[in-house]
Motif scaffolding. Structure first.
Motif, PDB file in Angstrom:
ATOM      1  N   ALA A   1       3.075  14.886   1.301  1.00 32.03           N
ATOM      2  CA  ALA A   1       2.195  13.897   0.692  1.00 32.03           C
ATOM      3  C   ALA A   1       2.693  12.491   0.992  1.00 32.03           C
ATOM      4  CB  ALA A   1       2.134  14.114  -0.814  1.00 32.03           C
ATOM      5  N   SER A   2       2.007  11.795   1.840  1.00 33.07           N
ATOM      6  CA  SER A   2       2.208  10.354   1.968  1.00 33.07           C
ATOM      7  C   SER A   2       0.892   9.729   1.499  1.00 33.07           C
ATOM      8  CB  SER A   2       2.555   9.957   3.406  1.00 33.07           C
ATOM      9  OG  SER A   2       1.664  10.529   4.333  1.00 33.07           O
ATOM     10  N   THR A   3       0.976   8.575   0.890  1.00 32.06           N
ATOM     11  CA  THR A   3      -0.219   8.093   0.189  1.00 32.06           C
ATOM     12  C   THR A   3      -1.345   7.678   1.134  1.00 32.06           C
ATOM     13  OG1 THR A   3       0.688   5.853  -0.025  1.00 32.06           O
ATOM     14  CG2 THR A   3       1.066   7.380  -1.859  1.00 32.06           C
ATOM     15  N   ASP A   4      -1.043   7.541   2.422  1.00 30.75           N
ATOM     16  CA  ASP A   4      -2.142   7.251   3.358  1.00 30.75           C
ATOM     17  C   ASP A   4      -3.091   8.436   3.496  1.00 30.75           C
ATOM     18  OD1 ASP A   4      -0.019   8.639   4.612  1.00 30.75           O
ATOM     19  OD2 ASP A   4      -0.729   8.057   6.595  1.00 30.75           O
ATOM     20  N   ILE A   5      -2.595   9.647   3.162  1.00 36.48           N
ATOM     21  CA  ILE A   5      -3.472  10.819   3.262  1.00 36.48           C
ATOM     22  C   ILE A   5      -3.782  11.437   1.903  1.00 36.48           C
ATOM     23  CG2 ILE A   5      -2.771  11.370   5.627  1.00 36.48           C
ATOM     24  CD1 ILE A   5      -1.004  13.611   4.453  1.00 36.48           C
ATOM     25  N   THR A   6      -3.173  10.919   0.835  1.00 35.31           N
ATOM     26  CA  THR A   6      -3.487  11.456  -0.496  1.00 35.31           C
ATOM     27  C   THR A   6      -4.366  10.460  -1.246  1.00 35.31           C
ATOM     28  OG1 THR A   6      -1.402  10.579  -1.411  1.00 35.31           O
ATOM     29  CG2 THR A   6      -1.402  12.865  -0.606  1.00 35.31           C
ATOM     30  N   TYR A   7      -3.751   9.418  -1.771  1.00 36.85           N
ATOM     31  CA  TYR A   7      -4.492   8.470  -2.601  1.00 36.85           C
ATOM     32  C   TYR A   7      -5.476   7.600  -1.820  1.00 36.85           C
ATOM     33  CZ  TYR A   7      -2.006   9.103  -7.045  1.00 36.85           C
ATOM     34  OH  TYR A   7      -1.530   9.585  -8.231  1.00 36.85           O
ATOM     35  N   TRP A   8      -5.042   7.113  -0.667  1.00 40.49           N
ATOM     36  CA  TRP A   8      -5.856   6.059  -0.043  1.00 40.49           C
ATOM     37  C   TRP A   8      -7.262   6.506   0.347  1.00 40.49           C
ATOM     38  CZ3 TRP A   8      -5.661   1.486  -1.376  1.00 40.49           C
ATOM     39  CH2 TRP A   8      -4.454   0.833  -1.612  1.00 40.49           C
ATOM     40  N   PRO A   9      -7.421   7.686   0.950  1.00 44.64           N
ATOM     41  CA  PRO A   9      -8.805   8.076   1.273  1.00 44.64           C
ATOM     42  C   PRO A   9      -9.689   8.137   0.019  1.00 44.64           C
ATOM     43  CG  PRO A   9      -7.241   9.452   2.449  1.00 44.64           C
ATOM     44  CD  PRO A   9      -6.446   8.644   1.480  1.00 44.64           C
TER      45      PRO A   9
ATOM     46  N   GLY B   1       0.884   3.535   3.095  1.00 45.47           N
ATOM     47  CA  GLY B   1       1.678   4.714   2.718  1.00 45.47           C
ATOM     48  C   GLY B   1       3.120   4.328   2.414  1.00 45.47           C
ATOM     49  N   GLY B   2       3.533   3.169   2.910  1.00 46.67           N
ATOM     50  CA  GLY B   2       4.881   2.664   2.621  1.00 46.67           C
ATOM     51  C   GLY B   2       5.955   3.681   2.973  1.00 46.67           C
ATOM     52  N   SER B   3       6.956   3.732   2.130  1.00 40.85           N
ATOM     53  CA  SER B   3       8.087   4.612   2.422  1.00 40.85           C
ATOM     54  C   SER B   3       7.736   6.084   2.239  1.00 40.85           C
ATOM     55  CB  SER B   3       9.276   4.229   1.537  1.00 40.85           C
ATOM     56  OG  SER B   3       9.718   2.926   1.877  1.00 40.85           O
ATOM     57  N   THR B   4       6.554   6.397   1.688  1.00 46.76           N
ATOM     58  CA  THR B   4       6.191   7.824   1.627  1.00 46.76           C
ATOM     59  C   THR B   4       5.909   8.372   3.025  1.00 46.76           C
ATOM     60  OG1 THR B   4       3.798   7.454   1.257  1.00 46.76           O
ATOM     61  CG2 THR B   4       5.214   7.629  -0.699  1.00 46.76           C
ATOM     62  N   ILE B   5       5.743   7.503   4.004  1.00 46.09           N
ATOM     63  CA  ILE B   5       5.589   7.982   5.384  1.00 46.09           C
ATOM     64  C   ILE B   5       6.873   8.700   5.821  1.00 46.09           C
ATOM     65  CG2 ILE B   5       5.268   7.266   7.808  1.00 46.09           C
ATOM     66  CD1 ILE B   5       2.744   6.896   6.146  1.00 46.09           C
ATOM     67  N   LEU B   6       8.008   8.134   5.429  1.00 43.44           N
ATOM     68  CA  LEU B   6       9.289   8.661   5.919  1.00 43.44           C
ATOM     69  C   LEU B   6      10.104   9.386   4.853  1.00 43.44           C
ATOM     70  CD1 LEU B   6      10.789   5.956   8.333  1.00 43.44           C
ATOM     71  CD2 LEU B   6       9.115   7.741   8.777  1.00 43.44           C
ATOM     72  N   TRP B   7       9.584   9.547   3.667  1.00 42.30           N
ATOM     73  CA  TRP B   7      10.410  10.177   2.641  1.00 42.30           C
ATOM     74  C   TRP B   7      10.461  11.686   2.879  1.00 42.30           C
ATOM     75  CZ3 TRP B   7       8.028  11.422  -2.740  1.00 42.30           C
ATOM     76  CH2 TRP B   7       6.761  11.969  -2.582  1.00 42.30           C
ATOM     77  N   ALA B   8      11.315  12.350   2.063  1.00 43.63           N
ATOM     78  CA  ALA B   8      11.494  13.794   2.228  1.00 43.63           C
ATOM     79  C   ALA B   8      10.533  14.592   1.354  1.00 43.63           C
ATOM     80  CB  ALA B   8      12.926  14.178   1.908  1.00 43.63           C
ATOM     81  N   GLY B   9       9.860  13.943   0.434  1.00 42.41           N
ATOM     82  CA  GLY B   9       8.928  14.660  -0.430  1.00 42.41           C
ATOM     83  C   GLY B   9       9.585  15.341  -1.619  1.00 42.41           C
ATOM     84  N   HIS B  10      10.885  15.115  -1.774  1.00 39.87           N
ATOM     85  CA  HIS B  10      11.591  15.643  -2.953  1.00 39.87           C
ATOM     86  C   HIS B  10      11.021  14.928  -4.169  1.00 39.87           C
ATOM     87  CE1 HIS B  10      14.951  17.799  -4.653  1.00 39.87           C
ATOM     88  NE2 HIS B  10      15.472  16.716  -5.177  1.00 39.87           N
ATOM     89  N   PHE B  11      10.586  15.674  -5.199  1.00 32.26           N
ATOM     90  CA  PHE B  11       9.691  15.052  -6.168  1.00 32.26           C
ATOM     91  C   PHE B  11      10.076  15.292  -7.629  1.00 32.26           C
ATOM     92  CE2 PHE B  11       5.083  14.047  -7.304  1.00 32.26           C
ATOM     93  CZ  PHE B  11       5.119  12.788  -6.729  1.00 32.26           C
TER      94      PHE B  11
ATOM     95  N   ALA C   1       0.825  -1.217   0.000  1.00 29.12           N
ATOM     96  CA  ALA C   1       0.000   0.000   0.000  1.00 29.12           C
ATOM     97  C   ALA C   1       0.856   1.262   0.000  1.00 29.12           C
ATOM     98  CB  ALA C   1      -0.933  -0.003   1.211  1.00 29.12           C
ATOM     99  N   GLY C   2       2.014   1.200  -0.624  1.00 21.09           N
ATOM    100  CA  GLY C   2       2.919   2.346  -0.634  1.00 21.09           C
ATOM    101  C   GLY C   2       2.642   3.296  -1.784  1.00 21.09           C
ATOM    102  N   ALA C   3       3.713   3.883  -2.296  1.00 17.81           N
ATOM    103  CA  ALA C   3       3.579   4.910  -3.333  1.00 17.81           C
ATOM    104  C   ALA C   3       2.842   4.391  -4.561  1.00 17.81           C
ATOM    105  CB  ALA C   3       4.964   5.410  -3.729  1.00 17.81           C
ATOM    106  N   SER C   4       3.277   3.243  -5.063  1.00 18.86           N
ATOM    107  CA  SER C   4       2.690   2.749  -6.313  1.00 18.86           C
ATOM    108  C   SER C   4       1.374   2.033  -6.080  1.00 18.86           C
ATOM    109  CB  SER C   4       3.684   1.815  -7.016  1.00 18.86           C
ATOM    110  OG  SER C   4       3.969   0.672  -6.223  1.00 18.86           O
ATOM    111  N   GLY C   5       1.288   1.240  -5.028  1.00 18.15           N
ATOM    112  CA  GLY C   5       0.052   0.487  -4.778  1.00 18.15           C
ATOM    113  C   GLY C   5      -1.137   1.402  -4.589  1.00 18.15           C
ATOM    114  N   ALA C   6      -0.912   2.527  -3.907  1.00 16.58           N
ATOM    115  CA  ALA C   6      -2.000   3.464  -3.665  1.00 16.58           C
ATOM    116  C   ALA C   6      -2.466   4.116  -4.956  1.00 16.58           C
ATOM    117  CB  ALA C   6      -1.538   4.539  -2.679  1.00 16.58           C
ATOM    118  N   ALA C   7      -1.511   4.580  -5.755  1.00 10.91           N
ATOM    119  CA  ALA C   7      -1.880   5.247  -7.015  1.00 10.91           C
ATOM    120  C   ALA C   7      -2.620   4.281  -7.927  1.00 10.91           C
ATOM    121  CB  ALA C   7      -0.621   5.779  -7.696  1.00 10.91           C
TER     122      ALA C   7
END
Lengths: 150, 534
Positions: free
Chosen positions: B214-222, B91-101, B13-19
């Motif tokens: 942006a971590s995917t638990d609060i962007t894509y998943w809802p 949210g996977g590693s987007t929980i702890l990433w820096a958000g550099h995009f 359920a990380g970056a790719s799974g959520a999208a």
């Protein structure tokens, strides 16, 4: 509790050694680590560390043995200069012990409200108030504006 | 114990799974995601407490081998020069990433054509562009349009403020006439989509309590859940099961209580990152797939790429107010991104401006480098570093090599008894040359910015955030694991959507591209639904 582990819970001993590791700053803004009541938490953390814990405990025991060779009262009973001499001598021979102490002490010390205030930082967690950040230099942004891909 | 079959089963359920989940839900198929980690609660993030730096070294450490949380699996990294990092949660590693995009650049998709090394991707930047844009809108991106290093694109929000540190560093690049540009950041500079803007906590990599990152638990998943997607957390998949004809028919997994369960599905989608994905495929051996699932090429787990990092820190004689603000999201530089034969290596690197460390991390960092002693001189030495450092991260392009691998450890297992991954990774000579070049250039620009001294970490060991290449995409089944739209060559109802499918790594953080790929694959599935398994 074995003898070396009990040193971690010897408040007098720990206060003495922590105050040597981080003494008060000369200008008095930053307190010594021995005066902040950190020893109890440190003892628990160090004991729970399977790698550094035994090394630190052994190192502290060596410090106390060396101190007691000078005064049966141990480290806390020595005059300041002698304390420093003993601790410097023992810790320089045991860098892993030093690292173990600093690993936990630095993290605890620099999270203490009195230390944060001394550094000029607000003595609170980052959230929820957050912090102000200076804006981007408008001159820099103007420079980029001239380089923008249309 | 078995559950009701589903149409699409996503593992991770990380970056790719959520999208992917959000996108594929449009089809109306039943979609279920199994995630080994829990849902996170922002009130538990370290920045809520004074001990935030301590917790960043424990339950919020980037290495699973340090955290050792119930959701984590161990990684044998003894034979690797770089330690793999990841986080296991919704949210996977987007929980702890820096958000550099940053996105990969167009050039990154045709490395073979441009430089005669590695391979070209079977798709190009233009194919992914609409998915990059859609993903930017879903995540919320701050930035400044017009970067000459990229094709035109328009971040939704203005760039994040630089702060004094960013202004000083950018001045150095300006003096040397080098490229620099405000970073695209998946961190909000203004309110967006019901999320509040960044308040400069400086603890992005420990979870964002503000929800601005942006971590995917609060962007894509809802949004995916509103479309009907179900997420089952605390569920660790141990094997993808197959039918007699070799097609995937579901998974076996351990639920939160550790009970082994079965989940059937028409389509199985793997989104477990560049280490977890090959681990799962290799753990899914069967009579039909004796070398592991989707592994007729023998390439599952091979060609592991990180982005080898160097960190070069400038010490300044002024306060930079540097520990406040998004830690890695001031600006980037692509000055040395592309190949230049005069440099003696192929491909290149980017720079990312980094902020100062927190109070405790400054002390530890200084101690480890022999800069901050204990005793009488402690405070004076500390004062020379605290809030007076600024760093550049050099992110170098790693080329794929079959000798850099993820395999199954013969001894080490996770708490469910599933074989752990073993990472074997050696830095190439080309990467070493890139790092050396980057280090020298970083020192040069830091001095130009006013640094009175520079401190170099020529190869960061604990920097294996970006896990790529271990199930690469391509048109030829003999030289790739999945096709040009993520479908396994060997198993026509099995898709891989994470960084494993990267053909080459580029020299920028991969998450934007990983998510664009996931959206692109979801779109390809939607377009091909009528003949998906042909």
């Amino acid at each position: 509790m074995n003898e070396s582990a009990s040193l971690l819970h010897d408040a007098t001993f720990m206060r003495a050694i922590l105050e040597l590791v981080i003494p008060p700053s000369e200008d008095g803004r930053l307190p010594g680590a021995g005066s902040l009541g950190l020893a109890g938490n440190l003892a628990g953390q160090i004991e729970a560390d399977p790698i550094l814990g035994p090394v630190v405990q052994a190192g502290l025991a060596a410090v106390q043995v060396a101190a007691m060779a000078r005064d049966p009262g141990g480290l806390a009973a020595l005059p300041p200069a002698a304390r420093l001499e003993v601790v410097e001598s023992e810790l320089s021979a045991q860098p892993q012990c030093t690292m173990g102490i600093l690993r936990y002490l630095y993290v605890a010390y620099y999270a203490h409200p009195r230390v944060l205030e001394g550094l000029g930082e607000p003595a609170r967690p980052p959230f929820p108030q957050g912090y102000e950040l200076e804006p981007t230099d408008p001159g820099l942004l103007a420079t980029l504006g001239r380089r923008r891909r249309p | 114990m078995s559950n009701e079959p589903v149409g699409v089963l996503i593992i991770g359920a990380g970056a790719s799974g959520a999208a992917f989940a959000w996108s594929i839900a449009e089809t109306g198929m039943s979609v279920l995601c199994l995630e080994q980690g829990p849902w996170m609660r922002s009130q538990n993030y370290p920045s809520n407490g004074l001990d935030w730096e301590e917790r960043g070294m424990g339950p919020f450490a980037a290495s699973p081998n340090t955290r050792r949380l119930p959701a984590d699996y161990p990684v044998n990294e003894e034979q690797s020069e770089i330690s793999p990092l990841m986080f296991n949660a919704v949210g996977g590693s987007t929980i702890l990433w820096a958000g550099h995009f940053p996105r990969l650049t167009p050039n990154d998709f045709r490395v073979r054509t441009e430089d005669g090394v590695a391979d070209d991707w079977p798709i190009d930047y233009a194919t992914l562009e609409p998915h990059f844009s859609l993903n930017d809108r879903m995540m919320g991106v701050s930035g400044l349009a017009g970067d000459p290093a990229y094709p035109p694109h328009e971040p939704q929000l203005p760039p994040l403020p630089f702060g004094r540190l960013g202004n000083v560093l950018a001045g150095g690049f300006e003096r040397l006439g080098w490229h620099w540009w405000p970073s695209d950041s998946a961190i909000l500079s203004q309110e967006y989509g019901g999320r509040a803007p960044c308040i400069n906590l400086g603890s992005c990599v420990l979870g964002c309590a503000q929800g601005a990152k942006a971590s995917t638990d609060i962007t894509y998943w809802p949004q995916a859940q509103r479309r009907g997607v179900r997420v089952r957390s605390g569920c660790r998949v141990c094997e993808i099961t197959v039918r007699p004809d070799g097609m995937a028919d579901g998974v076996l997994y351990h639920d939160e209580e550790g009970q082994l369960r079965e989940q059937k599905a028409e389509i199985v989608v793997v989104a477990c990152n560049g280490i977890g994905t090959p681990r799962l495929l290799l753990n899914s051996k069967s009579t039909q797939h004796p070398g592991g699932l989707a592994n007729s090429s023998g390439l599952v787990g091979k060609n592991l790429m990180f982005h080898p990092y160097a960190m070069i820190t400038g010490v300044f004689d002024q306060s930079l107010a540097g520990r406040r603000g998004p830690i890695g999201c001031a600006f980037w530089s692509h000055e040395f991104y592309r190949s230049d034969p005069a440099r003696g290596f192929v491909r290149g690197y980017s720079f990312e401006a980094m902020r100062s460390l927190g109070p405790a991390q400054t002390a530890l960092w200084g101690m480890l480098r022999g800069r901050i002693p204990w005793g009488a001189n402690h405070h004076a030495a500390y004062a020379q570093l605290y809030d007076r450092t600024a760093s550049l991260l050099a992110i170098t392009e790693d080329l794929p090599e079959e000798t850099n691998t993820v395999t199954l450890d013969q001894v080490l297992t996770d708490s469910d008894g599933i074989p752990a991954p073993k990472v074997t990774y050696r830095l190439s000579e080309n990467s070493r040359k890139i790092l050396a070049h980057a280090t020298a250039r970083a020192q040069e620009v830091l001095v130009a910015a006013g640094a009175v001294e520079t401190i170099v970490e020529p190869l960061m060991r604990a920097a294996g955030w970006h896990l790529m290449g271990t199930a690469r995409m391509g048109r030829n089944p003999r030289t790739s694991v999945v096709n040009e739209w993520g479908r396994a060559h060997d198993v026509r109802n099995l898709f891989i959507i994470d960084g494993s499918i990267f053909v080459t790594a580029g020299a920028v953080n991969p998450t934007s591209t990983i998510q664009a790929l996931a959206l692109y694959i979801a779109d390809a599935i939607k377009k091909n639904l009528d003949h998906l398994f042909d």
